[in-house]
Motif scaffolding. Sequence first.
Motif, PDB file in Angstrom:
ATOM      1  N   GLY A 111       0.683  -1.131   0.028  1.00 30.51           N
ATOM      2  CA  GLY A 111       0.006   0.012   0.136  1.00 30.51           C
ATOM      3  C   GLY A 111       0.943   1.197   0.134  1.00 30.51           C
ATOM      4  N   PRO A 112       0.299   2.314   0.098  1.00 29.43           N
ATOM      5  CA  PRO A 112       0.980   3.708   0.162  1.00 29.43           C
ATOM      6  C   PRO A 112       1.838   3.808   1.313  1.00 29.43           C
ATOM      7  N   GLU A 113       1.734   3.065   2.453  1.00 26.31           N
ATOM      8  CA  GLU A 113       2.636   3.227   3.457  1.00 26.31           C
ATOM      9  C   GLU A 113       3.844   2.108   3.525  1.00 26.31           C
ATOM     10  N   ALA A 114       3.811   1.244   2.557  1.00 24.06           N
ATOM     11  CA  ALA A 114       4.896   0.289   2.367  1.00 24.06           C
ATOM     12  C   ALA A 114       6.159   0.699   2.163  1.00 24.06           C
ATOM     13  N   ALA A 115       7.084   0.138   2.488  1.00 13.78           N
ATOM     14  CA  ALA A 115       8.545   0.349   2.219  1.00 13.78           C
ATOM     15  C   ALA A 115       8.939  -0.067   0.826  1.00 13.78           C
ATOM     16  N   HIS A 116      10.027   0.814   0.220  1.00 16.05           N
ATOM     17  CA  HIS A 116      10.225   0.522  -0.950  1.00 16.05           C
ATOM     18  C   HIS A 116      11.183  -0.329  -1.116  1.00 16.05           C
ATOM     19  N   CYS A 117      12.118  -0.461   0.031  1.00 11.36           N
ATOM     20  CA  CYS A 117      13.421  -1.283  -0.084  1.00 11.36           C
ATOM     21  C   CYS A 117      13.527  -2.234   1.200  1.00 11.36           C
ATOM     22  N   GLU A 118      14.499  -3.059   1.065  1.00  7.94           N
ATOM     23  CA  GLU A 118      14.516  -3.937   2.321  1.00  7.94           C
ATOM     24  C   GLU A 118      14.938  -3.025   3.447  1.00  7.94           C
ATOM     25  N   ARG A 119      15.730  -2.182   3.364  1.00  9.40           N
ATOM     26  CA  ARG A 119      16.447  -1.500   4.542  1.00  9.40           C
ATOM     27  C   ARG A 119      15.305  -0.813   4.845  1.00  9.40           C
ATOM     28  N   CYS A 120      14.458   0.174   4.310  1.00  8.98           N
ATOM     29  CA  CYS A 120      13.167   0.657   4.768  1.00  8.98           C
ATOM     30  C   CYS A 120      12.487  -0.141   5.400  1.00  8.98           C
ATOM     31  N   ARG A 121      12.016  -1.248   4.943  1.00 11.01           N
ATOM     32  CA  ARG A 121      11.201  -2.190   5.568  1.00 11.01           C
ATOM     33  C   ARG A 121      11.588  -2.815   7.063  1.00 11.01           C
ATOM     34  N   ARG A 122      12.906  -3.044   7.150  1.00 11.28           N
ATOM     35  CA  ARG A 122      13.494  -3.336   8.315  1.00 11.28           C
ATOM     36  C   ARG A 122      13.318  -1.991   9.409  1.00 11.28           C
ATOM     37  N   ALA A 123      13.626  -1.035   8.829  1.00 10.57           N
ATOM     38  CA  ALA A 123      13.656   0.068   9.827  1.00 10.57           C
ATOM     39  C   ALA A 123      12.245   0.483  10.379  1.00 10.57           C
ATOM     40  N   ARG A 124      11.333   0.372   9.355  1.00 12.16           N
ATOM     41  CA  ARG A 124       9.803   0.505   9.674  1.00 12.16           C
ATOM     42  C   ARG A 124       9.437  -0.451  10.679  1.00 12.16           C
ATOM     43  N   GLU A 125       9.806  -1.756  10.402  1.00 10.15           N
ATOM     44  CA  GLU A 125       9.581  -2.965  11.735  1.00 10.15           C
ATOM     45  C   GLU A 125      10.131  -2.750  12.935  1.00 10.15           C
ATOM     46  N   ARG A 126      11.528  -2.105  13.021  1.00  4.09           N
ATOM     47  CA  ARG A 126      11.970  -1.731  14.211  1.00  4.09           C
ATOM     48  C   ARG A 126      11.206  -0.560  15.034  1.00  4.09           C
ATOM     49  N   LEU A 127      10.693   0.384  14.261  1.00  2.00           N
ATOM     50  CA  LEU A 127       9.955   1.543  14.668  1.00  2.00           C
ATOM     51  C   LEU A 127       8.651   1.237  15.050  1.00  2.00           C
ATOM     52  N   ASP A 128       7.986   0.310  14.528  1.00  2.00           N
ATOM     53  CA  ASP A 128       6.724  -0.172  14.743  1.00  2.00           C
ATOM     54  C   ASP A 128       6.855  -1.119  16.103  1.00  2.00           C
ATOM     55  N   ALA A 129       8.050  -1.977  16.315  1.00  2.00           N
ATOM     56  CA  ALA A 129       8.106  -2.696  17.286  1.00  2.00           C
ATOM     57  C   ALA A 129       8.459  -1.649  18.528  1.00  2.00           C
ATOM     58  N   ARG A 130       9.257  -0.693  18.287  1.00  2.00           N
ATOM     59  CA  ARG A 130       9.568   0.349  19.543  1.00  2.00           C
ATOM     60  C   ARG A 130       8.320   0.998  19.949  1.00  2.00           C
ATOM     61  N   VAL A 131       7.371   1.573  19.083  1.00  2.00           N
ATOM     62  CA  VAL A 131       5.868   2.081  19.177  1.00  2.00           C
ATOM     63  C   VAL A 131       5.338   1.009  20.047  1.00  2.00           C
ATOM     64  N   SER A 132       5.101  -0.206  19.817  1.00  2.00           N
ATOM     65  CA  SER A 132       4.280  -1.084  20.332  1.00  2.00           C
ATOM     66  C   SER A 132       4.686  -1.465  21.742  1.00  2.00           C
ATOM     67  N   ALA A 133       6.134  -1.437  21.757  1.00  2.00           N
ATOM     68  CA  ALA A 133       6.769  -1.716  22.955  1.00  2.00           C
ATOM     69  C   ALA A 133       6.296  -0.351  24.174  1.00  2.00           C
ATOM     70  N   GLY A 134       6.438   0.529  23.503  1.00  2.00           N
ATOM     71  CA  GLY A 134       6.399   1.752  24.352  1.00  2.00           C
ATOM     72  C   GLY A 134       4.791   1.916  24.971  1.00  2.00           C
ATOM     73  N   GLY A 135       3.884   1.643  24.290  1.00  2.00           N
ATOM     74  CA  GLY A 135       2.605   1.354  24.566  1.00  2.00           C
ATOM     75  C   GLY A 135       2.277   0.472  25.460  1.00  2.00           C
ATOM     76  N   ALA A 136       2.917  -0.723  25.640  1.00  2.00           N
ATOM     77  CA  ALA A 136       2.762  -1.683  26.582  1.00  2.00           C
ATOM     78  C   ALA A 136       3.394  -1.184  27.944  1.00  2.00           C
ATOM     79  N   VAL A 137       4.179  -0.608  27.911  1.00  2.00           N
ATOM     80  CA  VAL A 137       5.058  -0.186  29.227  1.00  2.00           C
ATOM     81  C   VAL A 137       4.101   1.230  29.817  1.00  2.00           C
ATOM     82  N   ARG A 138       3.569   1.829  28.899  1.00  2.00           N
ATOM     83  CA  ARG A 138       2.670   2.855  29.473  1.00  2.00           C
ATOM     84  C   ARG A 138       1.405   2.411  30.063  1.00  2.00           C
ATOM     85  N   ASP A 139       1.142   1.253  29.711  1.00  2.00           N
ATOM     86  CA  ASP A 139      -0.190   0.572  30.032  1.00  2.00           C
ATOM     87  C   ASP A 139      -0.335  -0.022  31.369  1.00  2.00           C
ATOM     88  N   GLN A 140       0.924  -0.280  31.750  1.00  2.00           N
ATOM     89  CA  GLN A 140       1.100  -0.982  33.249  1.00  2.00           C
ATOM     90  C   GLN A 140       0.844  -0.201  34.511  1.00  2.00           C
TER      91      GLN A 140
END
Length: 93
Positions: free
Chosen positions: A64-93
């Motif tokens: 889709g329009p939010e998809a990464a255009h290369c492997e490097r950007c895809r991995r960076a997006r996955e790391r960012l998403d993991a960091r955001v989801s981990a931060g949300g879990a810590v705040r919820d405690q």
Amino acid sequence: MAIRRTQFWGTVLALAAALAVVVGYLLGGPRTVWLVSAAEVLLVMVHVAVRFRARAHVRTAGEGPEAAHCERCRRARERLDARVSAGGAVRDQ
């Protein structure tokens, strides 16, 4: 072989453009030369746009329009998403 064919047609087009300018000058003067030159420039710009637009940002069917255009950007997006989801879990405690 493709390079020779491209060089041949490039040479033919350059000669045709030069002859069009000369004929324009002989028939109508400097104003016609400007018009012929402007038309040639527009034709070249359209050709380049059509030729290279097809190559730009080719995506597979599932992306889709939010998809990464290369492997490097895809991995960076996955790391960012993991960091955001981990931060949300810590705040919820």
